[in-house]
Design a protein around this motif. Structure first.
Motif, PDB file in Angstrom:
ATOM      1  N   VAL A 140       0.874  -1.174   0.000  1.00 30.48           N
ATOM      2  CA  VAL A 140       0.000   0.000   0.000  1.00 30.48           C
ATOM      3  C   VAL A 140       0.910   1.222   0.000  1.00 30.48           C
ATOM      4  O   VAL A 140       1.476   1.610   1.025  1.00 30.48           O
ATOM      5  CB  VAL A 140      -0.925  -0.005   1.232  1.00 30.48           C
ATOM      6  N   THR A 141       1.079   1.824  -1.160  1.00 37.35           N
ATOM      7  CA  THR A 141       1.974   2.964  -1.317  1.00 37.35           C
ATOM      8  C   THR A 141       1.358   3.986  -2.258  1.00 37.35           C
ATOM      9  O   THR A 141       0.405   3.696  -2.979  1.00 37.35           O
ATOM     10  CB  THR A 141       3.336   2.549  -1.915  1.00 37.35           C
ATOM     11  N   CYS A 142       1.935   5.186  -2.272  1.00 36.16           N
ATOM     12  CA  CYS A 142       1.607   6.151  -3.311  1.00 36.16           C
ATOM     13  C   CYS A 142       2.099   5.566  -4.637  1.00 36.16           C
ATOM     14  O   CYS A 142       3.129   4.885  -4.679  1.00 36.16           O
ATOM     15  CB  CYS A 142       2.314   7.478  -3.047  1.00 36.16           C
ATOM     16  N   ARG A 143       1.343   5.824  -5.708  1.00 34.62           N
ATOM     17  CA  ARG A 143       1.700   5.249  -7.009  1.00 34.62           C
ATOM     18  C   ARG A 143       1.624   6.299  -8.114  1.00 34.62           C
ATOM     19  O   ARG A 143       0.790   7.206  -8.060  1.00 34.62           O
ATOM     20  CB  ARG A 143       0.788   4.061  -7.345  1.00 34.62           C
ATOM     21  N   ASN A 144       2.476   6.161  -9.114  1.00 32.26           N
ATOM     22  CA  ASN A 144       2.510   7.116 -10.217  1.00 32.26           C
ATOM     23  C   ASN A 144       1.599   6.665 -11.364  1.00 32.26           C
ATOM     24  O   ASN A 144       0.830   5.708 -11.230  1.00 32.26           O
ATOM     25  CB  ASN A 144       3.948   7.321 -10.705  1.00 32.26           C
ATOM     26  N   GLU A 145       1.699   7.345 -12.504  1.00 35.85           N
ATOM     27  CA  GLU A 145       0.827   7.037 -13.645  1.00 35.85           C
ATOM     28  C   GLU A 145       1.042   5.644 -14.200  1.00 35.85           C
ATOM     29  O   GLU A 145       0.144   5.072 -14.811  1.00 35.85           O
ATOM     30  CB  GLU A 145       1.056   8.067 -14.763  1.00 35.85           C
ATOM     31  N   TYR A 158       4.377  12.130  -3.552  1.00 39.81           N
ATOM     32  CA  TYR A 158       4.146  13.025  -4.696  1.00 39.81           C
ATOM     33  C   TYR A 158       3.209  14.149  -4.276  1.00 39.81           C
ATOM     34  O   TYR A 158       2.500  14.069  -3.266  1.00 39.81           O
ATOM     35  CB  TYR A 158       3.593  12.285  -5.913  1.00 39.81           C
ATOM     36  N   ILE A 159       3.235  15.212  -5.059  1.00 40.47           N
ATOM     37  CA  ILE A 159       2.290  16.328  -4.916  1.00 40.47           C
ATOM     38  C   ILE A 159       1.651  16.554  -6.278  1.00 40.47           C
ATOM     39  O   ILE A 159       2.347  16.567  -7.306  1.00 40.47           O
ATOM     40  CB  ILE A 159       2.995  17.616  -4.448  1.00 40.47           C
ATOM     41  N   VAL A 197       1.961  10.659   0.763  1.00 36.69           N
ATOM     42  CA  VAL A 197       3.225  10.192   1.326  1.00 36.69           C
ATOM     43  C   VAL A 197       3.056   8.746   1.783  1.00 36.69           C
ATOM     44  O   VAL A 197       2.050   8.400   2.412  1.00 36.69           O
ATOM     45  CB  VAL A 197       3.679  11.058   2.517  1.00 36.69           C
ATOM     46  N   THR A 198       4.041   7.907   1.462  1.00 37.66           N
ATOM     47  CA  THR A 198       4.074   6.525   1.925  1.00 37.66           C
ATOM     48  C   THR A 198       4.820   6.468   3.259  1.00 37.66           C
ATOM     49  O   THR A 198       5.972   6.913   3.347  1.00 37.66           O
ATOM     50  CB  THR A 198       4.792   5.628   0.903  1.00 37.66           C
ATOM     51  N   PHE A 199       4.144   5.938   4.280  1.00 37.62           N
ATOM     52  CA  PHE A 199       4.743   5.856   5.611  1.00 37.62           C
ATOM     53  C   PHE A 199       4.767   4.410   6.110  1.00 37.62           C
ATOM     54  O   PHE A 199       3.855   3.627   5.811  1.00 37.62           O
ATOM     55  CB  PHE A 199       3.940   6.679   6.622  1.00 37.62           C
ATOM     56  N   PRO A 200       5.777   4.045   6.916  1.00 33.04           N
ATOM     57  CA  PRO A 200       5.733   2.753   7.618  1.00 33.04           C
ATOM     58  C   PRO A 200       4.570   2.765   8.604  1.00 33.04           C
ATOM     59  O   PRO A 200       4.132   3.834   9.063  1.00 33.04           O
ATOM     60  CB  PRO A 200       7.073   2.698   8.352  1.00 33.04           C
TER      61      PRO A 200
END
Length: 367
Positions: free
Chosen positions: A19-24, A32-33, A156-159
């Motif tokens: 479960v993380t932030c993901r790009n295109e 990312y912003i 933001v991806t956090f532990p």
């Protein structure tokens, strides 16, 4: 048979990655912003946006509402068909403007989504878009009202351990959870958010470490303090020891002028944004962010409240970054500001109580 189906579904969950932030391209990213444009006749449809990450800023190739775009890819764990979610997964969608109604005024003017995998990582997605996400579906998560004005998102991806602090922050700003699933063995702080615990804010300034050990800082304003008059951005300016340029909703009722007191750090309203895609006025921009004005100060924050008297009594906060590259990107977006040296006419309008009236007459502002 059902045991086999459960095992299969868990294997599918694992194969899709953390479960993380993901790009295109659906690739995992630390953070990312996004800066979405407003709808501008004959120029922009209001679904274009700038994408910013550790590599810099670029124009996105897909619409922000695309079912295979950045937001849809990031929120994919929320879109599981039939609501089948792994036992170690939880989420909170919070907003004062939910898909169906508005939250009571004693809750914060904040919007965001938490997706958390207890066995690994999770994301914190802060944004400024009312009614988002509209539905837990990749084809209808984007609300129709999200096209008109500019908006910002920071992911933001956090532990997992960092969500204890994030849960505290959401309590300090009294986020309103309109949809959620937090298992009983998750952090107590996240349980308290879901249960709408009323924890008085204490102007808490917390350091958070992303999955790749990039430092972020959450700040919650203390509405009991008279030092800042309830203005989050005055609180931030004092915390980071810098004058600020601030972008907030230009059509907000009771919008305040720039903060220009002697012997205090100044907080100046941004009037015009200029990007590679177009330029627009603050009356077309619903985002909330600020950036250090001082050349040697590298703070930039994505926030959740406007600079208006009506919001100074409400809770609010921000997620900040101390990074020169990001600071320079946002400072360069501010084409024109309400400089403290040229405020006389605005002060007169405020005394006559006419400034808000002019906002109402502005064609970019809803009546």
């Amino acid at each position: 048979m059902w045991e086999l189906l459960l095992i299969f579904s868990l294997l599918c969950w694992t194969s899709e990655g953390s479960v993380t932030c993901r790009n295109e391209n659906n690739g995992e990213v630390d953070w990312y912003i996004l800066y979405k444009t407003p709808s501008i006749k004959n120029q922009l449809q209001g679904v274009e946006y700038l994408y910013i990450d550790s590599h810099g800023m670029r124009t996105a190739n897909k619409a922000i509402s695309d079912s295979q775009g950045v937001l849809a890819n990031t929120l994919k764990p929320l879109f599981n068909p039939g609501g089948s979610m792994a036992p170690n997964f939880g989420f909170i969608s919070y907003s004062d403007q939910t898909p169906n109604s508005n939250a009571p005024q004693n809750f914060g003017h904040s919007k965001g989504v938490l997706l958390v995998d207890k066995s690994g990582t999770g994301i914190w997605l802060l944004h400024s878009t009312p009614k988002f996400p509209y539905a837990k579906d990749e084809n209808s998560f984007w609300p129709s009202n999200g096209v008109k004005n500019a908006q910002t998102f920071i992911c933001v991806t956090f532990p997992y351990d960092q969500f204890k602090k994030i849960g505290k922050h959401l309590q300090y700003i009294r986020a309103f959870p309109f949809d959620h699933r937090i298992p009983g063995d998750f952090h107590t702080e996240l349980q308290d958010v879901v249960n709408k615990a009323d924890v008085p804010p204490d102007d808490n300034f917390q350091q958070l470490s992303s999955n790749n050990r990039f430092n972020f800082y959450s700040i919650a304003k203390n509405i009991q303090s008279s030092a800042d008059g309830g203005d989050l951005y005055v609180t931030i300016s004092q915390r980071v020891s810098s004058d600020l340029l601030v972008q907030t909703w230009g059509c907000q009722a009771g919008r305040d002028t720039s903060f220009c007191r002697k012997n205090k750090f100044k907080v100046e309203n941004i009037k015009m944004i200029e990007t590679s895609l177009s330029q627009w006025k603050n009356t077309q921009d619903h985002s909330k962010w600020c950036v250090a004005k001082d050349p040697e100060n590298n703070w930039m924050c994505v926030a959740d409240v406007n600079r208006a008297q009506s919001q100074y009594t409400r809770r609010g906060g921000a997620l900040c970054i101390n990074d020169k590259r990001i600071k320079d990107i946002f400072k360069n977006l501010a084409k024109e500001s309400e400089d403290c040296q040229n405020r006389s006419l605005l002060d007169i309008l405020d005394v006559l109580n006419l400034r808000n009236f002019l906002n109402i007459l502005n064609p970019d502002c809803d009546p």
